[in-house]
Design a protein around this motif. Structure first.
Motif, short mmCIF file in Angstrom:
data_model
loop_
_atom_site.label_atom_id
_atom_site.label_comp_id
_atom_site.label_asym_id
_atom_site.label_seq_id
_atom_site.Cartn_x
_atom_site.Cartn_y
_atom_site.Cartn_z
N LEU A 214 -0.87 64.51 -61.81
CA LEU A 214 -2.16 64.07 -62.33
C LEU A 214 -3.28 65.03 -61.93
CD1 LEU A 214 -1.95 60.20 -61.72
CD2 LEU A 214 -1.61 61.45 -63.86
N THR A 215 -3.08 65.79 -60.85
CA THR A 215 -4.11 66.74 -60.42
C THR A 215 -4.18 67.94 -61.37
OG1 THR A 215 -3.76 66.13 -58.11
CG2 THR A 215 -4.88 68.22 -58.53
N TYR A 216 -3.02 68.49 -61.75
CA TYR A 216 -3.01 69.73 -62.54
C TYR A 216 -2.40 69.57 -63.94
CZ TYR A 216 -4.33 72.08 -58.23
OH TYR A 216 -5.00 72.48 -57.10
N GLY A 217 -1.78 68.43 -64.23
CA GLY A 217 -1.22 68.21 -65.56
C GLY A 217 -0.19 69.25 -65.93
N SER A 218 -0.27 69.73 -67.15
CA SER A 218 0.72 70.70 -67.64
C SER A 218 0.59 72.06 -66.98
CB SER A 218 0.57 70.87 -69.16
OG SER A 218 -0.75 71.31 -69.49
N GLU A 219 -0.47 72.29 -66.21
CA GLU A 219 -0.67 73.56 -65.51
C GLU A 219 0.01 73.60 -64.14
OE1 GLU A 219 -2.20 76.31 -66.70
OE2 GLU A 219 -2.38 75.22 -68.61
N VAL A 220 0.64 72.50 -63.75
CA VAL A 220 1.25 72.45 -62.43
C VAL A 220 2.42 73.43 -62.37
CG1 VAL A 220 2.86 70.58 -63.02
CG2 VAL A 220 2.16 70.90 -60.64
N LYS A 221 2.57 74.11 -61.23
CA LYS A 221 3.61 75.12 -61.05
C LYS A 221 4.82 74.54 -60.34
CE LYS A 221 0.22 78.88 -60.93
NZ LYS A 221 -0.35 80.00 -60.15
N GLY A 222 5.89 75.33 -60.29
CA GLY A 222 7.12 74.86 -59.67
C GLY A 222 6.94 74.51 -58.20
N ASP A 223 6.13 75.25 -57.48
CA ASP A 223 5.71 74.92 -56.12
C ASP A 223 4.24 74.59 -56.19
OD1 ASP A 223 4.95 74.74 -53.49
OD2 ASP A 223 5.71 76.70 -52.89
N ILE A 224 3.89 73.34 -56.00
CA ILE A 224 2.51 72.90 -56.23
C ILE A 224 1.52 73.59 -55.30
CG2 ILE A 224 2.63 70.93 -54.67
CD1 ILE A 224 0.87 69.42 -56.72
N LEU A 225 1.97 74.08 -54.16
CA LEU A 225 1.04 74.78 -53.26
C LEU A 225 0.49 76.05 -53.90
CD1 LEU A 225 2.52 74.49 -49.66
CD2 LEU A 225 0.79 73.09 -50.78
N LEU A 226 1.21 76.60 -54.89
CA LEU A 226 0.73 77.78 -55.58
C LEU A 226 -0.46 77.46 -56.48
CD1 LEU A 226 4.13 79.45 -56.57
CD2 LEU A 226 2.66 79.97 -54.61
#
Length: 517
Positions: free
Chosen positions: A333-345
């Motif tokens: 919900l924070t980044y939607g479709s822009e979320v990366k495989g490692d969210i810390l990135l």
């Protein structure tokens, strides 16, 4: 006395004792475990007042009954077992779940997460039942030998390599996390500072791989999972800190797009297309892998009953499911479709995120012995089998026949193929414990020092090893040693077929580069 205190002789790994058998082949295993009536002699304690019971009590039991085991054989409490099993499940892998939701959608990801948890719990239950039927103390070797003796060595080898690969990956990740964390803290753009010997030393990945080795040494020489409960509890603290950081960014306590020129958030959807969803399937399958550590829990738990084991399994899986869902949905919900495989990135390079990376490094160091322990048990079993072969104890069919091999039961090398400690054996009774531990640490450290990314190799190990341990083996082993067709056996077929379906799908996406472990 209550029923739990009444027990008779128990089958051991050699197939000796009431209800035992020689598991030299699959048919023999089935025959040995067919229901049959066995009279169990039970000695009652003296009655109050010092009088003896007039006659020994007898109980009629069948092979289908729950194993009659001494309630005080194990020392691990329920809390200790839950903490260790839960800590085996949760880890840095949960940081990939928001990215998995990005490929499946919020509803699709939630459904796959629940299905993965359910199948994982069922596999653990199947293995816990199989462990008790095959005889205690249990191990992957003893259970596999009872069910599929022709493939016992391959199974042990696969489990050992899988755990070794994951543990080595932990050391590599510890080095990477510390370098990225200190890069933000130490570099300030001043050439005199950035190129100094001290800063260069601290920003070397090998420095922190060596530091990771030093961190895992104190917890690598424990002989039981119960002894790791404090380390597991501390690791869960770091897990909570990570989850709390992800929730804080999702709820607006910190700006997730700080320092970025554009909006970092993408669209949030409920479902995606089928190919994209399938490409994320391995992440949900591997998220709950912990089955290699169910055997020491069966061996060590106090007052061992299937109900208590089921409680440990359900509690650990439920805890992981709730934690995974919170991390996955909040990150998505924070980044939607822009979320990366490692969210810390996705997060900005701030001091807050730097501390999260340090938490990951400490957490993985504490997770390392939970991979070392099952791998060491499997390697010990393999070495003892090789020793038996070298001594001429191999049968004509190429399988170890324990009962007819003529092995001296007092021989310290062949006392048992399980590494679980016995009450009547000293803490240093197993001469293989320290050499295997030192060799494991040395080889793992050496690989981590020279290889900075295991890449597809680890992904393939996960796709095959995790599916084998979580789905294929629980179903296959239970089918072989459970003699009657009932609901549990039908569900074991489902578990096995799911594993056979998931493994090629996972390998396909790993090899095509669409999914990484």
């Amino acid at each position: 006395p209550r029923e739990g205190t009444m027990y008779g002789s128990v089958s051991n790994e050699r197939g000796e004792g009431d209800g035992g058998g020689d598991f030299s082949d699959v048919e023999g295993a089935s025959a040995a475990l067919r229901p049959r009536v066995v009279e169990t002699q039970i000695s009652l304690p003296p009655l109050r007042g010092g009088t003896e019971p007039s006659a020994p009590s007898r109980r009629v039991a069948s092979a289908a009954d729950e194993p009659l085991l001494p309630p005080d054989e194990g020392r691990a409490t329920l809390g200790s077992c839950v903490i260790n099993l839960a800590n085996t499940i949760v880890g840095a892998g949960m940081l990939g779940l928001p990215g998995a939701f990005g490929g499946t959608g919020s509803v699709g990801g939630t459904a796959l997460l629940v299905v993965g948890a359910a199948f994982s719990a069922h596999g653990l239950v199947l293995l816990s039942k199989a462990a008790q039927r095959a005889g205690l103390p249990s191990s992957f070797y003893s259970v596999a030998h009872a069910a599929v003796p022709r493939y016992t060595i391959l199974i042990d080898l696969a489990v050992a390599l899988k755990c070794f690969g994951v543990a080595t990956g932990y050391l590599i990740t510890v080095g990477d996390c510390m370098v990225r964390a200190l890069d933000h803290l130490l570099l300030n753009g001043d050439p005199d500072n950035d190129e100094s010997l001290f800063v260069t030393f601290l920003l070397s990945r090998r420095t922190w791989v060596f530091g990771g080795l030093l961190a895992v040494l104190p917890v690598s020489f424990y002989r039981t999972l119960d002894e790791l409960k404090k380390a597991s509890a501390l690791a869960l603290v770091f897990v909570f800190v990570l989850a709390g950081g992800i929730v804080a960014y999702a709820q607006g306590a910190a700006d997730p797009c700080e320092g970025q020129d554009r909006d970092c958030r993408g669209d949030v959807v409920r479902f995606t297309d089928v190919p994209t969803t399938l490409s994320k399937l391995p992440i949900f399958v591997f998220a709950f892998t912990c089955h290699q550590n169910v055997f020491p829990i069966v061996n060590e738990i106090q007052q061992r009953t299937q109900r208590r084991l089921d409680f440990v399994i359900i509690a650990a899986i439920s805890f992981a499911l709730v934690l995974f869902f919170i991390v996955a949905i909040e990150g998505y919900l924070t980044y939607g479709s822009e979320v990366k495989g490692d969210i810390l990135l996705n997060y900005p390079e701030t001091t807050k995120v730097t501390y999260l990376r340090v938490c990951i490094a400490f957490m993985l160091a504490l997770h390392y012995p939970l991979q070392l322990d099952p791998s060491r048990r499997c390697i010990t079993s393999l070495i003892k089998v090789i020793i038996q072969w070298h001594r001429g104890d191999q049968s004509n069919t190429g399988k170890i026949n324990r009962k007819e091999s003529g092995i001296d039961p007092s021989d310290e090398w062949n006392d048992e193929l399980s590494t679980a400690p016995k009450k009547d054996r000293g803490p240093d009774a197993d001469p293989l414990f320290y050499p295997i531990t030192i060799a494991f640490l040395s080889l793992s450290f050496g690989i981590a020092m020279v290889v900075d990314d295991l890449g597809v190799v680890l992904a393939m190990v996960g796709a095959t090893g995790s599916t084998l341990v979580s789905y294929v083996l629980p179903g296959l082993i239970y089918l072989k040693i459970h003699p009657t067709m009932d609901t549990s056996k039908i569900l074991a077929y489902v578990q096995l077929y799911m594993g056979c379906l998931i493994m090629p799908v996972a390998l396909y996406f790993v090899l095509t580069g669409e999914a990484k472990e």
